[in-house]
Motif scaffolding. Structure first.
Motif, PDB file in Angstrom:
ATOM      1  N   GLN A 113      69.032 -70.702 -35.702  1.00  0.00           N
ATOM      2  CA  GLN A 113      68.750 -69.700 -34.468  1.00  0.00           C
ATOM      3  C   GLN A 113      69.307 -70.351 -33.223  1.00  0.00           C
ATOM      4  O   GLN A 113      70.371 -69.716 -32.614  1.00  0.00           O
ATOM      5  CB  GLN A 113      67.329 -69.488 -34.163  1.00  0.00           C
ATOM      6  CG  GLN A 113      66.718 -68.702 -35.325  1.00  0.00           C
ATOM      7  CD  GLN A 113      65.455 -68.489 -34.855  1.00  0.00           C
ATOM      8  OE1 GLN A 113      64.844 -68.863 -34.241  1.00  0.00           O
ATOM      9  NE2 GLN A 113      64.711 -67.823 -35.704  1.00  0.00           N
ATOM     10  N   GLN A 114      69.346 -71.783 -32.998  1.00  0.00           N
ATOM     11  CA  GLN A 114      69.679 -72.456 -31.879  1.00  0.00           C
ATOM     12  C   GLN A 114      71.469 -72.425 -32.085  1.00  0.00           C
ATOM     13  O   GLN A 114      72.277 -72.378 -31.124  1.00  0.00           O
ATOM     14  CB  GLN A 114      69.320 -73.710 -31.652  1.00  0.00           C
ATOM     15  CG  GLN A 114      67.655 -73.704 -31.352  1.00  0.00           C
ATOM     16  CD  GLN A 114      67.274 -75.406 -30.998  1.00  0.00           C
ATOM     17  OE1 GLN A 114      67.831 -76.135 -31.758  1.00  0.00           O
ATOM     18  NE2 GLN A 114      66.095 -75.469 -30.368  1.00  0.00           N
ATOM     19  N   SER A 124      77.414 -79.419 -27.542  1.00  0.00           N
ATOM     20  CA  SER A 124      75.970 -79.258 -27.549  1.00  0.00           C
ATOM     21  C   SER A 124      75.154 -79.621 -26.429  1.00  0.00           C
ATOM     22  O   SER A 124      74.124 -79.015 -25.772  1.00  0.00           O
ATOM     23  CB  SER A 124      75.285 -79.875 -28.905  1.00  0.00           C
ATOM     24  OG  SER A 124      75.422 -81.247 -28.683  1.00  0.00           O
ATOM     25  N   LYS A 164      67.073 -74.428 -36.113  1.00  0.00           N
ATOM     26  CA  LYS A 164      68.167 -75.008 -35.900  1.00  0.00           C
ATOM     27  C   LYS A 164      69.346 -74.020 -36.084  1.00  0.00           C
ATOM     28  O   LYS A 164      70.420 -74.005 -35.286  1.00  0.00           O
ATOM     29  CB  LYS A 164      68.482 -76.261 -37.133  1.00  0.00           C
ATOM     30  CG  LYS A 164      67.517 -77.387 -36.521  1.00  0.00           C
ATOM     31  CD  LYS A 164      67.888 -78.422 -37.639  1.00  0.00           C
ATOM     32  CE  LYS A 164      67.070 -79.930 -37.288  1.00  0.00           C
ATOM     33  NZ  LYS A 164      67.239 -80.850 -38.513  1.00  0.00           N
ATOM     34  N   SER A 171      72.572 -69.269 -31.046  1.00  0.00           N
ATOM     35  CA  SER A 171      72.526 -68.875 -29.980  1.00  0.00           C
ATOM     36  C   SER A 171      73.358 -69.725 -28.801  1.00  0.00           C
ATOM     37  O   SER A 171      74.054 -68.986 -27.862  1.00  0.00           O
ATOM     38  CB  SER A 171      71.064 -69.296 -29.387  1.00  0.00           C
ATOM     39  OG  SER A 171      70.795 -68.893 -27.881  1.00  0.00           O
ATOM     40  N   MET A 172      73.691 -70.842 -29.129  1.00  0.00           N
ATOM     41  CA  MET A 172      74.493 -71.768 -28.584  1.00  0.00           C
ATOM     42  C   MET A 172      76.011 -71.403 -28.911  1.00  0.00           C
ATOM     43  O   MET A 172      76.963 -71.391 -27.800  1.00  0.00           O
ATOM     44  CB  MET A 172      74.419 -73.110 -28.873  1.00  0.00           C
ATOM     45  CG  MET A 172      75.306 -74.153 -27.974  1.00  0.00           C
ATOM     46  SD  MET A 172      74.806 -75.859 -27.861  1.00  0.00           S
ATOM     47  CE  MET A 172      73.154 -75.719 -27.057  1.00  0.00           C
TER      48      MET A 172
END
Length: 583
Positions: free
Chosen positions: A446-447, A495, A444, A450-451
């Motif tokens: 890392q995402q 998201s 979560k 990343s996003m």
């Protein structure tokens, strides 16, 4: 200045003797006990306030039990249940009976023998973990079994702490019950009925407390922790953790009549269900360690070293019973359950000492009038010497394993191999579940980075805090997420889906990975554009208060967001001039 003096002297001497013990390759706990002996009333020199130390030790007991509950893993215990539960129960029963038999030879009462037997039947979790860590055995099947075994022992001792005050009426005051019945023209049976009624009432209170803790606790405590964690205040979060531990311990004693130790244990178990349990453990650990040191120092203050001279044979008998008797019992039980010799030797060496629960049980025995000061001194002597000798037990276990590998290789290789293989598979499944849970939380984070690359400006702790602060939101095509002229109440991170930012001169699409709504929060003004969903959208929403609070704690991130907002504003001016628009 009694409190300040006691704490200062205890910490200074504990640090000095703890370091010396570590240099001698002994557990620091030995040094803490020696520090207590040095400032106790039985040795010359500084004499600290024993009563004050005892009260500080009570807090140490609460935090120790809270730590046991916080690290209690039901999944680990279930995985090793086949050996840990019957093994620990059998070992406690046999060791207690051996202790009672030894005290019978010394002419002690039944109550004193029971307290003594229970005290020597349980090993120190602190010493065990230290020994396993030094040998890289914590995550091995043998190490997991030893830890699970001690968890069962700890649970059994928690139950013993609840039942001992009840049993004291029978074991310590049985004659008084009969005498009271005779004087009141009642039968001895009616006195027995009073005791049974007391036991029944205690069990009912304990059941009511456990039911409330199990049913309401996992719903309320994690919610409170999340609520406090969202404030971003580390000291407030730590305070909440400690307030939960001490508050539940005190409340359980005041309302339900159970021990501080049991209340603190349940507080830890309840908190372990929260996804913030690792943070709670990390934040409360320094205070747990500090008061645990005071607990061991206070125990040392109660020890009379003259017992080593006055009753050397009794001390030797206790040490032999703890180091050899308990180890042999554990080895026999493990082999009888058809598990490998290597596991039996590891568990046997692990249990060849006694520690914190022994002191708690012995102290309760004294307060209930079951155990004499002499018995308490003998238990302390056995604890100090057995902890000191414990590294030798691990060394001897290693030598014995190597010798058996040469003299009986077939037995060592085949006995319990199938059960060990099955246990290893089950432990791997448990380990995989834990790692999956941890990896999901890490994924979560890392995402999120990343996003939304702007969050690369903050550390892991801040990312975890953000995940708590974000509120999920959604919109369907055509929904107006933001209206021009409204007061800015939140910042939105997309998201999934697409939105359009509409100004008088046109519109600009924003897709997943973009954010909007920050300008009004930074300026304190009103919304300058409509934002409309053109697809099914999912948002991470950061409310105004949370936005201001988080940005205040992370000025670098605020600078990045402010710079991006300024660039957007300039681009909007250019687009409006040229007939376009951008939010």
């Amino acid at each position: 200045m009694a409190l300040v003096t006691t704490v200062a002297v205890s910490f200074v001497l504990a640090a000095a003797f703890g370091y010396c013990a570590d240099r001698l390759r002994l557990p620091p706990l030995v040094g803490y006990l020696v520090a207590g002996i040095m400032i106790g009333p039985f040795t010359p020199g500084i004499a600290a306030d024993s009563a004050m130390a005892a009260q500080l030790a009570e807090i140490g007991v609460i935090l120790l039990m809270f730590g046991v509950g916080l690290h209690f893993s039901a999944s680990d215990l279930i995985a090793v249940r086949g050996v840990a539960i019957p093994g620990a129960i059998g070992q406690i029963v046999l060791a207690t009976l051996l202790g009672m038999g030894l005290t019978t030879l010394w002419g002690w009462s039944l109550g004193a023998g029971l307290v003594f037997g229970l005290s020597i039947s349980v090993a120190s979790t602190v010493v065990l973990l230290k020994a396993l860590e030094e040998r890289n055995l914590v995550n091995s099947p043998n190490g997991r079994v030893a830890i699970g075994w001690l968890i069962v022992e700890d649970l059994a001792m928690v139950l013993a702490l609840v039942l001992l005050p009840i049993l004291a009426q029978v074991l310590g005051d049985g004659e008084a019950v009969v005498s009271h019945a005779a004087n009141s023209h009642a039968t001895p049976a009616s006195g027995g009925m009073d005791v049974m009624l007391t036991i029944a009432m205690t069990v009912v209170k304990l059941a009511a407390f456990a039911a409330l803790a199990i049913i309401l606790g996992p719903r309320i405590v994690p919610w409170i922790l999340t609520l406090v964690a969202r404030t971003g205040s580390r000291e407030l979060f730590t305070l909440t953790v400690l307030a939960t531990a001490v508050g539940l311990a005190f409340g359980s004693a005041a309302i339900f009549g159970v021990s501080f130790a049991l209340g603190a244990f349940f507080a830890g178990v309840i908190m372990s269900e929260s996804h913030l349990s690792h943070r709670a453990a990390a934040d409360s650990l320094p205070l747990q360690n500090a008061f645990s040191v005071l607990f061991f120092v206070s125990v040392g203050m109660l020890f009379n070293p003259h017992i080593l001279i006055q009753q050397p044979l009794n001390v030797l008998a206790i040490v032999a019973l703890i180091t050899l008797g308990k180890s042999i019992i554990a080895i026999g039980v493990v082999l009888a359950l058809r598990y490998p010799m290597s596991m039996a030797l590891t568990v046997g060496a692990s249990l060849g000492q006694i520690g914190e629960f022994s002191f708690i049980v012995a102290g309760l025995g004294i307060s209930l009038g079951l155990l004499s000061q002499e018995g308490h001194d003998l238990i302390l002597a056995g604890a100090i010497l057995s902890i000191t000798l414990n590294p030798l037990l691990f060394w001897a276990a290693g030598k014995l394993k190597a010798m058996l590998g040469k003299t009986a290789p077939t037995f060592v290789a085949t006995h319990g191999a199938s059960k060990l293989a099955a246990l290893s598979r089950e432990l791997e499944i448990v380990k995989a579940r834990v790692e999956e849970k941890e990896s999901q939380q890490q994924l979560k984070k890392q995402q999120l980075v990343s996003m939304f690359p702007l969050f690369s400006q903050v550390d892991e702790h801040a990312l975890e805090e953000l995940l708590l602060l974000f509120r999920p939101d959604s919109a369907e095509p055509g929904d107006k997420v933001i209206r021009v002229g409204e007061r800015g109440d939140a910042m939105y991170f997309i998201s999934a889906g697409t939105v359009e930012v509409r100004l008088e001169a046109g519109s600009v699409p924003l897709e997943a990975g973009a954010f909007f709504g920050e300008m009004a929060l930074l300026s304190g003004g009103l919304r300058t554009a409509d934002v409309i969903a053109v697809d099914f959208c999912q948002f991470l929403k950061l409310d105004r208060r949370d936005f201001n609070m988080f940005m205040a704690r992370h000025p670098r991130l605020r600078t990045v967001v402010s710079d991006m907002a300024r660039e957007r504003k300039q681009m909007n001016v250019v687009r409006e001039t040229n007939g376009g628009a951008s939010e």
